[in-house]
Design a protein around this motif. Structure first.
Motif, PDB file in Angstrom:
ATOM      1  N   UNK A   1       0.867  -1.178   0.000  1.00  0.00           N
ATOM      2  CA  UNK A   1       0.000   0.000   0.000  1.00  0.00           C
ATOM      3  C   UNK A   1       0.902   1.225   0.000  1.00  0.00           C
ATOM      4  N   UNK A   2       0.570   2.206  -0.822  1.00  0.00           N
ATOM      5  CA  UNK A   2       1.433   3.377  -0.968  1.00  0.00           C
ATOM      6  C   UNK A   2       0.857   4.570  -0.203  1.00  0.00           C
ATOM      7  N   UNK A   3       1.706   5.529   0.063  1.00  0.00           N
ATOM      8  CA  UNK A   3       1.260   6.776   0.687  1.00  0.00           C
ATOM      9  C   UNK A   3       1.877   7.031   2.045  1.00  0.00           C
TER      10      UNK A   3
ATOM     11  N   UNK B   1     -11.106   4.367   0.423  1.00  0.00           N
ATOM     12  CA  UNK B   1      -9.807   4.794  -0.109  1.00  0.00           C
ATOM     13  C   UNK B   1      -9.579   6.259   0.224  1.00  0.00           C
ATOM     14  N   UNK B   2      -8.322   6.649   0.216  1.00  0.00           N
ATOM     15  CA  UNK B   2      -8.018   8.062   0.403  1.00  0.00           C
ATOM     16  C   UNK B   2      -8.356   8.811  -0.883  1.00  0.00           C
ATOM     17  N   UNK B   3      -8.791  10.048  -0.733  1.00  0.00           N
ATOM     18  CA  UNK B   3      -9.132  10.887  -1.887  1.00  0.00           C
ATOM     19  C   UNK B   3      -8.350  12.185  -1.753  1.00  0.00           C
TER      20      UNK B   3
ATOM     21  N   UNK C   1      -4.803  12.236   3.817  1.00  0.00           N
ATOM     22  CA  UNK C   1      -4.081  11.004   3.544  1.00  0.00           C
ATOM     23  C   UNK C   1      -4.340   9.901   4.543  1.00  0.00           C
ATOM     24  N   UNK C   2      -4.952  10.239   5.688  1.00  0.00           N
ATOM     25  CA  UNK C   2      -5.243   9.244   6.721  1.00  0.00           C
ATOM     26  C   UNK C   2      -6.737   9.022   6.922  1.00  0.00           C
ATOM     27  N   UNK C   3      -7.543   9.481   5.970  1.00  0.00           N
ATOM     28  CA  UNK C   3      -8.996   9.305   6.048  1.00  0.00           C
ATOM     29  C   UNK C   3      -9.463   8.538   4.813  1.00  0.00           C
TER      30      UNK C   3
ATOM     31  N   UNK D   1     -19.000   9.179   2.078  1.00  0.00           N
ATOM     32  CA  UNK D   1     -18.995   9.083   3.540  1.00  0.00           C
ATOM     33  C   UNK D   1     -17.646   8.561   3.977  1.00  0.00           C
ATOM     34  N   UNK D   2     -17.267   8.904   5.186  1.00  0.00           N
ATOM     35  CA  UNK D   2     -15.996   8.438   5.735  1.00  0.00           C
ATOM     36  C   UNK D   2     -16.169   7.013   6.248  1.00  0.00           C
TER      37      UNK D   2
END
Length: 314
Positions: free
Chosen positions: A31-33, A112-114, A192-194, A207-208
């Motif tokens: 997983x990247x980021x 996923x992160x957006x 990046x963490x949501x 939605x989160x």
């Protein structure tokens, strides 16, 4: 560890010991980021023929790995059953007693992160509401007090910035930290963490589905978490969004410092902290597809954001 999909033998055995009877690892995917840790999604084959996913977090040659992993394990344990959408802790090996490197195994969250600009006006209020909910959590055991690493002497003034404005901003953080009412802080709450569940066009809005990376969980002022998300939004999406987030937080029911000078302190402190690590922050964003966010472009946004803060609150 160059191949992100390969799990080392000792770690593989450790993970396997924490699976249910009859389960086995069938796939590992990088997983990247992340900046500080290697992250892998593990697909677990079940006895009934189905699969489930877990996430393996590994710190390689990372100073303070034991501390970070203990803090994250503690936070995930505290958050279990609270309604805050955090991963569930499966196992942790903070000292690499069993694995090649310090590691943590947790449940995988959907979504996923957006990081794209599109749809931001919808996501910002959701981010604000989620942060208010995190700050409303009253743990049975407080995490440790927050720390800040930036000092007035370590700030890096961006090339081409107004030296007088930055000198005034640096002077703000020379003062003692304002008094505050403590809150449970994520400490790295930012896009990046949501994780979001982004529905197809024409259906209900996003939605989160999860908030990840709880390794820096702390006790401190709500302003600090708001400041950190604000700076990230400013650098990712433009200075105006950084200035907007504090308003969205209050609109969602959050309470910030009453005095403008106190709000300025926390927000400038976080903004100046980014001056020391612009390159480190920008690289994962480019890898995630925001190729226009060169180190120089992010520096320019940081300069505009700090200037905007000084104009608005200074």
């Amino acid at each position: 560890m160059s191949d992100g999909s390969v799990v080392q033998p000792l770690t593989l055995a450790w993970v396997s010991r924490h699976l249910e009877v009859g389960e086995r690892i069938v796939k590992a995917e990088a997983l990247h980021g992340g900046i500080s840790a290697e992250m892998r999604r593990l697909t677990i084959g079940r006895r009934d023929g189905g699969t489930r996913d877990l996430v393996l977090r590994t710190f390689v040659n990372m100073e303070h790995a034991e501390d970070w992993l203990n803090r994250e394990a503690g936070a995930l344990t505290l958050l279990a059953g609270t309604g805050v959408p955090a991963p569930g802790l499966v196992a942790v090996d903070p000292t690499a007693a069993h694995c090649e490197y310090p590691s943590l195994l947790m449940t995988h969250l959907a979504g996923r992160t957006v990081l794209a600009d599109e749809g931001l006006e919808t996501r910002v209020p959701l981010l604000a509401r989620q942060l208010v909910a995190i700050h409303a959590f009253r743990p049975a055991e407080r995490p440790r007090e927050y720390v800040t690493r930036t000092t007035a002497d370590t700030v890096v003034t961006p090339k081409g910035a107004d030296a007088a404005v930055w000198a005034a901003a640096i002077d703000v953080i020379r003062k003692p930290a304002p008094r505050y009412e403590g809150r449970f802080l994520h400490r790295d709450f930012q896009p990046g963490n949501v994780l979001f569940d982004v529905p197809p066009p024409g259906s209900a809005g996003p939605r989160i589905t999860g908030v990840v990376d709880w390794a820096a969980t702390s006790w401190g002022p709500a302003d600090l978490d708001v400041a950190h998300c604000s700076t990230n939004l400013a650098l990712l999406h433009g200075p105006a969004w950084g200035l907007r987030f504090a308003e969205a937080y209050e609109e969602a029911g959050g309470v910030l410092a009453a005095a403008a000078s106190e709000r300025l302190y926390w927000r400038v402190r976080d903004g100046l902290a980014f001056s020391e690590e612009v390159q480190l922050v920008a690289q994962p964003w480019r890898e995630a597809g925001r190729t226009e966010l060169t180190t120089r472009a992010v520096e320019e946004r940081l300069d505009a954001y700090v200037t905007g803060l000084m104009d608005a609150l200074g």
